[in-house]
Write a protein that holds these residues in place. Structure first.
Motif, PDB file in Angstrom:
ATOM      1  N   THR A  44      56.404  41.895  19.096  1.00 18.55           N
ATOM      2  CA  THR A  44      56.756  41.118  17.908  1.00 18.55           C
ATOM      3  C   THR A  44      57.192  42.098  16.840  1.00 18.55           C
ATOM      4  O   THR A  44      57.071  43.309  17.010  1.00 18.55           O
ATOM      5  CB  THR A  44      55.583  40.251  17.407  1.00 18.55           C
ATOM      6  OG1 THR A  44      56.018  39.489  16.252  1.00 18.55           O
ATOM      7  CG2 THR A  44      54.382  41.088  16.998  1.00 18.55           C
ATOM      8  N   ALA A  56      55.424  43.073  11.190  1.00 17.44           N
ATOM      9  CA  ALA A  56      54.801  42.299  10.111  1.00 17.44           C
ATOM     10  C   ALA A  56      53.713  41.361  10.627  1.00 17.44           C
ATOM     11  O   ALA A  56      52.737  41.093   9.919  1.00 17.44           O
ATOM     12  CB  ALA A  56      55.855  41.483   9.359  1.00 17.44           C
ATOM     13  N   THR A  57      53.865  40.864  11.846  1.00 11.94           N
ATOM     14  CA  THR A  57      52.845  39.965  12.400  1.00 11.94           C
ATOM     15  C   THR A  57      51.494  40.680  12.426  1.00 11.94           C
ATOM     16  O   THR A  57      50.471  40.130  12.011  1.00 11.94           O
ATOM     17  CB  THR A  57      53.206  39.534  13.843  1.00 11.94           C
ATOM     18  OG1 THR A  57      54.586  39.203  13.922  1.00 11.94           O
ATOM     19  CG2 THR A  57      52.366  38.355  14.287  1.00 11.94           C
ATOM     20  N   VAL A  66      53.795  33.955  18.343  1.00  9.19           N
ATOM     21  CA  VAL A  66      55.065  34.295  17.695  1.00  9.19           C
ATOM     22  C   VAL A  66      56.181  33.653  18.508  1.00  9.19           C
ATOM     23  O   VAL A  66      56.287  33.897  19.707  1.00  9.19           O
ATOM     24  CB  VAL A  66      55.263  35.826  17.637  1.00  9.19           C
ATOM     25  CG1 VAL A  66      56.558  36.168  16.915  1.00  9.19           C
ATOM     26  CG2 VAL A  66      54.076  36.499  16.958  1.00  9.19           C
ATOM     27  N   LEU A  85      59.140  34.158  19.304  1.00 10.87           N
ATOM     28  CA  LEU A  85      60.079  35.263  19.200  1.00 10.87           C
ATOM     29  C   LEU A  85      61.445  34.908  19.770  1.00 10.87           C
ATOM     30  O   LEU A  85      61.545  34.197  20.768  1.00 10.87           O
ATOM     31  CB  LEU A  85      59.503  36.489  19.924  1.00 10.87           C
ATOM     32  CG  LEU A  85      60.035  37.835  19.444  1.00 10.87           C
ATOM     33  CD1 LEU A  85      59.593  38.132  18.017  1.00 10.87           C
ATOM     34  CD2 LEU A  85      59.598  38.948  20.370  1.00 10.87           C
ATOM     35  N   GLN A 132      61.342  33.411  13.307  1.00 15.34           N
ATOM     36  CA  GLN A 132      62.618  33.444  14.030  1.00 15.34           C
ATOM     37  C   GLN A 132      62.938  32.074  14.624  1.00 15.34           C
ATOM     38  O   GLN A 132      63.841  31.976  15.454  1.00 15.34           O
ATOM     39  CB  GLN A 132      62.555  34.505  15.146  1.00 15.34           C
ATOM     40  CG  GLN A 132      62.272  35.904  14.612  1.00 15.34           C
ATOM     41  CD  GLN A 132      62.413  37.005  15.660  1.00 15.34           C
ATOM     42  OE1 GLN A 132      62.737  36.741  16.816  1.00 15.34           O
ATOM     43  NE2 GLN A 132      62.178  38.243  15.254  1.00 15.34           N
ATOM     44  N   SER A 185      59.963  32.991   7.544  1.00 18.00           N
ATOM     45  CA  SER A 185      60.654  33.974   6.710  1.00 18.00           C
ATOM     46  C   SER A 185      62.050  33.436   6.449  1.00 18.00           C
ATOM     47  O   SER A 185      62.671  32.859   7.345  1.00 18.00           O
ATOM     48  CB  SER A 185      60.758  35.301   7.457  1.00 18.00           C
ATOM     49  OG  SER A 185      61.730  36.138   6.840  1.00 18.00           O
ATOM     50  N   TYR A 208      64.272  35.682   5.151  1.00 13.53           N
ATOM     51  CA  TYR A 208      65.022  36.932   5.061  1.00 13.53           C
ATOM     52  C   TYR A 208      66.490  36.594   5.362  1.00 13.53           C
ATOM     53  O   TYR A 208      66.759  35.727   6.201  1.00 13.53           O
ATOM     54  CB  TYR A 208      64.426  37.883   6.115  1.00 13.53           C
ATOM     55  CG  TYR A 208      65.113  39.206   6.266  1.00 13.53           C
ATOM     56  CD1 TYR A 208      64.797  40.267   5.413  1.00 13.53           C
ATOM     57  CD2 TYR A 208      66.061  39.416   7.263  1.00 13.53           C
ATOM     58  CE1 TYR A 208      65.423  41.491   5.567  1.00 13.53           C
ATOM     59  CE2 TYR A 208      66.687  40.642   7.417  1.00 13.53           C
ATOM     60  CZ  TYR A 208      66.372  41.670   6.561  1.00 13.53           C
ATOM     61  OH  TYR A 208      66.983  42.875   6.710  1.00 13.53           O
ATOM     62  N   ALA A 225      62.241  35.800   0.973  1.00 15.97           N
ATOM     63  CA  ALA A 225      61.628  34.503   0.698  1.00 15.97           C
ATOM     64  C   ALA A 225      60.903  34.053   1.958  1.00 15.97           C
ATOM     65  O   ALA A 225      61.188  34.548   3.057  1.00 15.97           O
ATOM     66  CB  ALA A 225      62.691  33.472   0.306  1.00 15.97           C
ATOM     67  N   TYR A 233      61.811  44.538  20.560  1.00 17.04           N
ATOM     68  CA  TYR A 233      61.626  45.685  19.701  1.00 17.04           C
ATOM     69  C   TYR A 233      61.411  46.898  20.586  1.00 17.04           C
ATOM     70  O   TYR A 233      60.669  46.788  21.566  1.00 17.04           O
ATOM     71  CB  TYR A 233      60.417  45.447  18.774  1.00 17.04           C
ATOM     72  CG  TYR A 233      60.727  44.308  17.811  1.00 17.04           C
ATOM     73  CD1 TYR A 233      61.378  44.556  16.605  1.00 17.04           C
ATOM     74  CD2 TYR A 233      60.437  43.000  18.161  1.00 17.04           C
ATOM     75  CE1 TYR A 233      61.703  43.508  15.741  1.00 17.04           C
ATOM     76  CE2 TYR A 233      60.770  41.947  17.310  1.00 17.04           C
ATOM     77  CZ  TYR A 233      61.400  42.215  16.104  1.00 17.04           C
ATOM     78  OH  TYR A 233      61.735  41.185  15.277  1.00 17.04           O
TER      79      TYR A 233
HETATM   80  C1  PLP Z   1      61.246  38.501   9.884  1.00 19.82           C
HETATM   81  C2  PLP Z   1      59.937  38.406  10.551  1.00 19.82           C
HETATM   82  C3  PLP Z   1      58.721  38.509   9.851  1.00 19.82           C
HETATM   83  C4  PLP Z   1      58.636  38.956   8.417  1.00 19.82           C
HETATM   84  O1  PLP Z   1      59.355  38.225   7.508  1.00 19.82           O
HETATM   85  P1  PLP Z   1      59.795  38.907   6.119  1.00 19.82           P
HETATM   86  O2  PLP Z   1      60.355  37.760   5.362  1.00 19.82           O
HETATM   87  O3  PLP Z   1      60.794  39.962   6.432  1.00 19.82           O
HETATM   88  O4  PLP Z   1      58.576  39.451   5.480  1.00 19.82           O
HETATM   89  C5  PLP Z   1      57.534  38.275  10.528  1.00 19.82           C
HETATM   90  N1  PLP Z   1      57.533  37.988  11.832  1.00 19.82           N
HETATM   91  C6  PLP Z   1      58.668  37.913  12.560  1.00 19.82           C
HETATM   92  C7  PLP Z   1      58.587  37.567  14.005  1.00 19.82           C
HETATM   93  C8  PLP Z   1      59.905  38.132  11.953  1.00 19.82           C
HETATM   94  O5  PLP Z   1      61.028  38.070  12.666  1.00 19.82           O
END
Ligand code: PLP
Length: 379
Positions: free
Chosen positions: A85, A88-89, A131, A133, A160, A181, A183, A194, A312
């Motif tokens: 993942t 950030a997770t 997740v 993913l 995602q 997210s 992003y 956001a 990743y």
């Molecule tokens: C983008 C993402 C995040 C984090 O989101 P941000 O808005 O960048 O903090 C967390 N988990 C997954 C799987 C992501 O793709």
């Protein structure tokens, strides 16, 4: 022909007028923090996800941290996280003082499985983070079943998976709380950072809102009942998200056609295609193939000015902060990390562009076809 990894120009052209009026609205109302755009977006996003509540927050990472904190996860608790993942997770678990426990993923989908969750349970396990993913929901029936048996909270990382479904139900609305997210590069992206948490639990939503707003008591704004953070969703981002949301389903449909054309053209080549696991319907955020010749492919695509990514290349349990605590080998995640390659995918990716990506891949994996091409013999 140069093909970027993500191209948002065509999406933004479709909503240009709406985007322009976001700015006008903001300047004329002077509502920069909270206010109508944030409230409207929260209500629209809750509707879209078929959940009762939505709290807009500052990022997807903040969404995960706040959801876990509001559920009551903290020091002494273990949270089960798939090794494959975005960092950030796992980081969201660690920064609130809990321990991420990494588990291996399914070899076909590269997603979390209920069996892995069951095998990792200890008396300290307090939550699990499935997740979704690449856009594909994990098997939420079986994960929810194990979680219910073991008394775990289920926090979906749907960063995602905007609009993805499991058994007809939207990702994010399948567990205790769902974290998104926005992003810029996500399926629904803001013009900066956001995020949002959706849930059907009213008390949980209220606590997340309080934690994201300095621990402020909603009825008495000078009273702070919790140690909070400043993790609110900005009004400007809410405005952008509101402008783009009506197009999300069409854009996801564009991603789905791109993915199916990739599948059709790549199926005769020696690459592993992303597995489709019904009743999951993917939001096709990423199109991730696997090949033993990943690095040759990556180099050839880059030389051809085709944007590629890897999601990743270093699994979370191999990242510096987590190496010490991770418990043993996770062969599927480790094995996939050096084979996976993300191809360009976005709603307006054309058939010609996809053809070009596939032909560049073919030239690496099947050099004979290149000679045929050069001789003009290939039909
Ligand atoms: C983008 C993402 C995040 C984090 O989101 P941000 O808005 O960048 O903090 C967390 N988990 C997954 C799987 C992501 O793709």
């Amino acid at each position: 022909m140069s093909i970027p990894f993500i191209d948002m120009a065509a999406m933004h052209a479709e909503v240009r007028c709406e985007l322009d009026s976001v700015w006008e609205e903001l300047v004329s109302t002077n509502c920069y923090i909270g206010g109508p755009a944030v409230e409207q977006f929260e209500s629209a996003w809750a509707d879209y996800c078929d959940t009762r509540y939505c709290v807009g927050v500052s990022s997807g990472t903040a969404a995960l941290e706040l959801a876990l904190r509001a559920i009551g996860i903290g020091p002494g608790d273990e949270v089960i996280v798939p090794a494959n993942t975005f960092i950030a997770t796992a980081a969201a678990v660690a920064v609130i003082g809990a321990e991420p426990v990494f588990v291996d993923v399914d070899p076909a989908t590269l997603l979390l499985t209920a069996d892995a969750v069951r095998a990792a349970l200890t008396p300290r396990t307090a939550a699990v983070i499935p997740v979704h993913l690449y856009g594909q929901p994990a098997n939420m029936d079986s994960i929810n079943r194990v979680a219910a048996e073991a008394g775990l909270a289920v926090v979906e990382d749907a960063a995602q998976a905007h609009g993805a479904t499991w058994n007809g139900r939207k990702a994010g609305g399948l567990g205790t709380a769902g974290c998104f997210s926005f992003y810029p590069g996500k399926n629904l992206g803001a013009f900066g950072d956001a995020g949002a948490v959706v849930t059907n639990d009213r008390a949980l939503a209220q606590k997340i809102r309080a934690l994201s707003n300095h621990g402020r008591c909603q009825e008495m704004p000078y009273q702070h009942d919790l140690v909070g953070t400043n993790d609110r969703l900005d009004a400007v981002q809410a405005g952008v998200l509101l402008a783009k949301l009506p197009r999300l389903d069409d854009w996801n449909a564009g991603r789905a056609s791109a993915a199916s054309l990739y599948r059709k053209l790549l199926c005769e080549l020696p690459v592993d295609l992303p597995a489709i696991a019904p009743p999951a319907v993917s939001a096709n955020h990423l199109f991730v193939i696997q090949s033993d010749q990943r690095d040759q492919l990556r180099n050839a695509l880059s030389r051809a000015n085709i944007g590629v990514g890897m999601h990743y290349p270093i699994p979370c349990h191999q990242q510096v902060p987590f190496r010490r605590t991770s418990r043993g080998a996770l062969p599927v995640a480790d094995g996939a990390a050096c084979r996976l390659l993300s191809l360009p995918i976005y709603p307006h990716l054309t058939g010609n562009q996809i053809d070009h990506v596939v032909e560049t891949i073919r030239a690496v994996l099947n050099p004979a076809s290149q000679i045929e091409l050069a001789d003009g013999m290939r039909v």
